[in-house]
Design a protein around this motif. Structure first.
Motif, PDB file in Angstrom:
ATOM      1  N   PRO A   1       0.807  -1.228   0.000  1.00 25.30           N
ATOM      2  CA  PRO A   1       0.000   0.000   0.000  1.00 25.30           C
ATOM      3  C   PRO A   1       0.839   1.277   0.000  1.00 25.30           C
ATOM      4  N   PHE A   2       1.973   1.251   0.760  1.00 22.79           N
ATOM      5  CA  PHE A   2       2.762   2.489   0.822  1.00 22.79           C
ATOM      6  C   PHE A   2       3.442   2.787  -0.516  1.00 22.79           C
TER       7      PHE A   2
ATOM      8  N   THR B   1       0.875   4.640  -2.560  1.00 17.71           N
ATOM      9  CA  THR B   1       0.818   6.053  -2.171  1.00 17.71           C
ATOM     10  C   THR B   1       2.017   6.812  -2.738  1.00 17.71           C
ATOM     11  N   ASN B   2       3.198   6.170  -2.662  1.00 23.09           N
ATOM     12  CA  ASN B   2       4.413   6.826  -3.170  1.00 23.09           C
ATOM     13  C   ASN B   2       4.313   7.104  -4.663  1.00 23.09           C
TER      14      ASN B   2
ATOM     15  N   LYS C   1       1.867   9.960  -5.222  1.00 20.16           N
ATOM     16  CA  LYS C   1       2.480  11.260  -4.891  1.00 20.16           C
ATOM     17  C   LYS C   1       3.479  11.676  -5.961  1.00 20.16           C
ATOM     18  N   PHE C   2       4.224  10.691  -6.434  1.00 23.06           N
ATOM     19  CA  PHE C   2       5.242  10.990  -7.454  1.00 23.06           C
ATOM     20  C   PHE C   2       4.574  11.473  -8.742  1.00 23.06           C
TER      21      PHE C   2
END
Lengths: 68, 363
Positions: free
Chosen positions: A36-37, A40-41, A44-45
């Motif tokens: 999951p992280f 998100t990364n 965001k990128f």
């Protein structure tokens, strides 16, 4: 549509692969990640690169489709 | 709560800084707060994996960090058990991280804490750390990868949090562990305060993706300043705290700060940490957090750090800190022993071999 398979790769490889796909001018493409992280990364990128995206799940993995 | 802006991330770092100050005020060693390398090393000592008398205490902060990150990862659906990305190479990288950290005397978190207290040696180490990360980034650009991790059975990721909880509970069994009677290991905040601070920082670190290696890596590689906002927030709070409470003592040879002035080895120690952490995908703190949210590979890196810390003290690799003899007022400068210097060189060579032989195309 191009698929960037970053499943199970450690930081920062998913972001590097997303960056490569954007630089290659791949048009719309989907990034596959496991955790999951990482999703998100990647989101965001993509946002930091001025891209819009759609996130989803497929076969237990996460998908982030970065729009052209 | 999504920590998605530099401001929010900066505040997350600042909150961690405040919690570090709480630990310093309540008894943890000066300029150590919750150094991951030092506290894994202390825990290894308490469990009798090494017998260096001044550094033996089962630090509740480590259990707290793991459990805090584990709980919030479960609560926010960010827990996922994975395994299979070159675990034994990660074990070696964990050992290298620890050997480098104990040559410098601290993990990247402690480096920032020391910088904020005026320890110039930490700035020398920062230069080494940045160079190590830059080397790792160079390898990444040339296609370095430790390969894919795969989804694993959920319970795989529960192992480290359960072990952390068990080690914490062991603190309440008289005579089970060895505790330092003097030295850094004897200095600690009350158990429950340490645990709660660990839980809170673990949760903050999980949500903010706090990573000391990743922050500099992202600046070099992606020109992304998100993660470094966390570190900047932490540094700012600690700097203000140190100046306000008279703990800012600039110098290379301040006794009692658990530091040494051997510039080359401060540089190379943190160079080792920088390259090994970049190859492993995160600094020691981040490895704990990744392990807590289900990565068995990061868990293996943590085990590597644990074993590495025991090796450091069993084979005389760890540096000593500058000290003042209370009776004679004589200053004894801290130093890295010959064995430690050799070990650091070996670790750098090992990291370089890993960096330039493991390619993404081959996995």
């Amino acid at each position: 549509m191009k698929e960037v398979d970053a499943r199970g790769l450690s930081c920062p490889e998913p972001l590097m692969m997303t960056d490569e796909a954007i630089k290659e001018g791949a048009g719309e493409f989907t990034v596959l990640v496991t955790e999951p992280f990482q999703r998100t990364n990647v989101e965001k990128f993509a946002r930091s690169k001025g891209k819009t995206f759609t996130s989803g799940e497929k076969d237990g993995y996460y998908t982030v489709t970065v729009h052209a | 709560m999504v920590l998605d802006t530099k401001w929010k991330l900066g505040i997350a770092g600042a909150a961690s800084g405040v919690l570090a100050c709480v630990l310093a005020l309540l008894g943890n060693p000066r300029n150590m707060a919750f150094c991951i390398a030092c506290f894994i090393r202390d825990t290894a000592g308490a469990l009798k994996f090494h017998s260096a008398a001044p550094v033996q205490y089962a630090r509740p902060e480590i259990a707290g960090l793991i459990l805090g990150a584990f709980i919030i990862a479960i609560a926010t659906k960010e827990y996922k058990a994975t395994a299979g990305s070159s675990p034994m190479i990660r074990f070696v990288l964990g050992m290298c991280i620890m050997i480098g950290a104990l040559a410098f005397l601290g993990c990247p978190l402690r480096m920032v804490i020391r910088m904020a207290a005026g320890d110039w040696n930490a700035y020398v180490a920062l230069a080494g750390f940045v160079c190590g990360i830059a080397t790792g980034v160079f390898a990444l650009k040339r296609g370095f990868s430790l390969g894919r991790a795969y989804v694993a059975h959920k319970a795989t990721g529960y192992v480290l949090p359960v072990i952390a909880l068990a080690i914490f509970l062991g603190l309440f069994i008289p005579g089970l562990y060895v505790f330092s009677e003097s030295g850094p290991g004897s200095m600690h905040a009350p158990i429950m305060v340490s645990l709660v601070v660990g839980l809170l920082v673990g949760a903050i670190a999980q949500k903010s993706r706090m990573c000391f290696a990743g922050s500099i890596r992202d600046v070099i590689l992606l020109k992304n300043f998100d993660l470094i906002s966390v570190i900047a927030g932490l540094f700012a709070v600690l700097l203000v705290f140190n100046i306000a409470t008279g703990r800012f003592t600039p110098g290379f040879t301040v006794p009692g700060t658990i530091s040494h002035p051997e510039h080359l080895w401060n540089f190379l120690g943190m160079y080792t940490v920088g390259i090994a952490a970049t190859l492993a995908g995160g600094c020691p703190l981040r490895q704990l957090i990744l392990a807590a949210q289900g990565s068995a590979d990061a868990g293996v890196t943590v085990l590597g750090m644990f074993v590495g810390s025991a090796l450091c003290h069993n084979f005389g690799l760890a540096a000593s800190g500058t000290a003042m003899n209370a009776e004679t007022q004589e200053l004894t400068l801290g130093a890295v022993p010959a064995n430690g210097k050799i070990a650091v060189i070996v670790c750098i060579v090992v990291c370089l071999i890993i960096a330039f032989t493991q390619k993404r195309e081959e996995v």
